[in-house]
Design a protein around this motif. Structure first.
Motif, PDB file in Angstrom:
ATOM      1  N   ASP A  22       3.592  -2.171 -15.008  1.00  0.00           N
ATOM      2  CA  ASP A  22       2.417  -3.055 -15.009  1.00  0.00           C
ATOM      3  C   ASP A  22       1.308  -2.621 -15.971  1.00  0.00           C
ATOM      4  N   ALA A  23       1.562  -1.652 -16.860  1.00  0.00           N
ATOM      5  CA  ALA A  23       0.553  -1.300 -17.862  1.00  0.00           C
ATOM      6  C   ALA A  23       0.356  -2.472 -18.827  1.00  0.00           C
ATOM      7  N   PHE A  24       1.444  -3.198 -19.125  1.00  0.00           N
ATOM      8  CA  PHE A  24       1.395  -4.419 -19.925  1.00  0.00           C
ATOM      9  C   PHE A  24       1.783  -5.566 -19.006  1.00  0.00           C
ATOM     10  N   LYS A  25       0.973  -6.607 -18.963  1.00  0.00           N
ATOM     11  CA  LYS A  25       1.203  -7.715 -18.040  1.00  0.00           C
ATOM     12  C   LYS A  25       1.810  -8.918 -18.761  1.00  0.00           C
ATOM     13  N   SER A  26       2.833  -9.478 -18.153  1.00  0.00           N
ATOM     14  CA  SER A  26       3.419 -10.729 -18.615  1.00  0.00           C
ATOM     15  C   SER A  26       2.495 -11.868 -18.184  1.00  0.00           C
TER      16      SER A  26
END
Length: 95
Positions: A22-26
């Protein structure tokens, strides 16, 4: 946040969200079109192919103190989790 003229926006996919814990969110792709000025959208899809798809297990790529949010998976499992019922594919791998 107001739009920034000349900005490049990159929407990452669910595969990167799971691998980054979840460090980068879709995001869901949404657009509000206006009648002022041109708008250009280009879709690019990147993913593993060939022997990599056969059975390699993908897991976390970011090390931090956060608890693990997703289990490891193969590309075949990940692609098989997509459906048209509105349920996010990531839900299948959430811990």
């Amino acid at each position: 946040m107001p739009p920034v003229t000349g900005a490049l926006i990159v929407n990452v996919g669910a595969f990167l969200q799971a691998r980054s814990n979840d460090a980068f969110k879709s995001v869901d792709h949404r657009v509000v079109a206006t009648n002022t000025g041109p708008r250009v959208a280009v879709a690019c899809f990147f993913g593993p192919s060939g022997p990599v798809v056969s059975g390699r297990v993908y897991g976390l790529i970011v090390k931090d103190a956060s608890p693990l949010r997703y289990r490891s998976f193969t590309v075949a499992e990940f692609l098989g989790a997509y459906s048209f019922d509105g349920k996010p594919a990531l839900d299948c791998f959430r811990l």
